[in-house]
Design a protein around this motif. Sequence first.
Motif, PDB file in Angstrom:
ATOM      1  N   ALA A  92       4.800 -30.869  -3.538  1.00  0.00           N
ATOM      2  CA  ALA A  92       4.044 -31.697  -4.056  1.00  0.00           C
ATOM      3  C   ALA A  92       2.842 -32.432  -2.976  1.00  0.00           C
ATOM      4  O   ALA A  92       1.677 -32.593  -3.675  1.00  0.00           O
ATOM      5  N   THR A 114      -1.539 -30.965 -15.330  1.00  0.00           N
ATOM      6  CA  THR A 114      -0.502 -31.625 -14.959  1.00  0.00           C
ATOM      7  C   THR A 114       0.682 -31.275 -15.989  1.00  0.00           C
ATOM      8  O   THR A 114       0.216 -31.658 -17.309  1.00  0.00           O
ATOM      9  N   TRP A 115       1.602 -31.016 -15.821  1.00  0.00           N
ATOM     10  CA  TRP A 115       2.900 -30.517 -16.531  1.00  0.00           C
ATOM     11  C   TRP A 115       3.460 -31.671 -17.273  1.00  0.00           C
ATOM     12  O   TRP A 115       3.885 -32.649 -16.454  1.00  0.00           O
ATOM     13  N   PRO A 116       4.265 -31.598 -18.493  1.00  0.00           N
ATOM     14  CA  PRO A 116       5.027 -32.673 -19.010  1.00  0.00           C
ATOM     15  C   PRO A 116       6.074 -33.184 -18.122  1.00  0.00           C
ATOM     16  O   PRO A 116       6.224 -34.303 -17.862  1.00  0.00           O
ATOM     17  N   ALA A 117       6.875 -32.284 -17.129  1.00  0.00           N
ATOM     18  CA  ALA A 117       7.891 -32.600 -16.245  1.00  0.00           C
ATOM     19  C   ALA A 117       7.232 -33.256 -14.807  1.00  0.00           C
ATOM     20  O   ALA A 117       8.049 -33.376 -14.302  1.00  0.00           O
ATOM     21  N   GLY A 118       5.956 -33.165 -14.820  1.00  0.00           N
ATOM     22  CA  GLY A 118       5.455 -33.909 -13.516  1.00  0.00           C
ATOM     23  C   GLY A 118       4.911 -32.982 -12.427  1.00  0.00           C
ATOM     24  O   GLY A 118       4.265 -33.272 -11.660  1.00  0.00           O
ATOM     25  N   GLY A 119       5.028 -31.658 -12.823  1.00  0.00           N
ATOM     26  CA  GLY A 119       4.522 -30.677 -11.832  1.00  0.00           C
ATOM     27  C   GLY A 119       3.087 -30.419 -11.850  1.00  0.00           C
ATOM     28  O   GLY A 119       2.313 -30.724 -12.892  1.00  0.00           O
ATOM     29  N   ARG A 120       2.392 -29.900 -10.996  1.00  0.00           N
ATOM     30  CA  ARG A 120       1.023 -29.805 -11.128  1.00  0.00           C
ATOM     31  C   ARG A 120       0.358 -28.389 -10.777  1.00  0.00           C
ATOM     32  O   ARG A 120       1.208 -27.695  -9.815  1.00  0.00           O
ATOM     33  N   THR A 136       3.234 -27.016  -7.934  1.00  0.00           N
ATOM     34  CA  THR A 136       4.324 -28.068  -7.377  1.00  0.00           C
ATOM     35  C   THR A 136       5.490 -27.999  -8.029  1.00  0.00           C
ATOM     36  O   THR A 136       5.640 -27.598  -9.558  1.00  0.00           O
ATOM     37  N   GLY A 138       8.269 -29.276 -10.835  1.00  0.00           N
ATOM     38  CA  GLY A 138       8.354 -29.789 -12.146  1.00  0.00           C
ATOM     39  C   GLY A 138       7.539 -29.144 -12.976  1.00  0.00           C
ATOM     40  O   GLY A 138       7.136 -29.714 -14.175  1.00  0.00           O
TER      41      GLY A 138
END
Length: 143
Positions: A92, A114-120, A136, A138
């Motif tokens: 990240a 930006t993905w729902p679980a927090g990854g980008r 990243t 998530g």
Amino acid sequence: MTAPNTALTITGLLETSLYVDDMARAVLFYEQVLHLPCMQRGEVLSVFDAGRQGVLLLFKRGASKADRPNSHGVVPGHDGSGPLHMAFAIPAESYQPWLRHLQTEGVPFRGEMTWPAGGRSLYFEDPDGHLLEFATPGLWPNY
């Protein structure tokens, strides 16, 4: 459906292939822009260390269609066309430095997510128009 056989275990994705028109240009991009160590360099095939035991294979488009027998066995022919997609895992904290680096290098930028679980995810193109991604943790339940 049969019960899973514990002997039938997959431990990871080892190789990913992209097909390129200009091997020298592609090698330059993956070595100098993405900083991937080149493990083998050739006119038809170049091989890069993609981290975590992953290997990126670059094949000269159209040059690997025929089976290649040798004294060790046979590598079946294969090829690909059109813009393909692959993603590289990054920490990240590397997201912004990679974004700035790609911008500085003039790499064609395609988008961010930006993905729902927090990854980008950061999407960009290589010189052959393949859609590459830096992702990243998530992004997926297992990453």
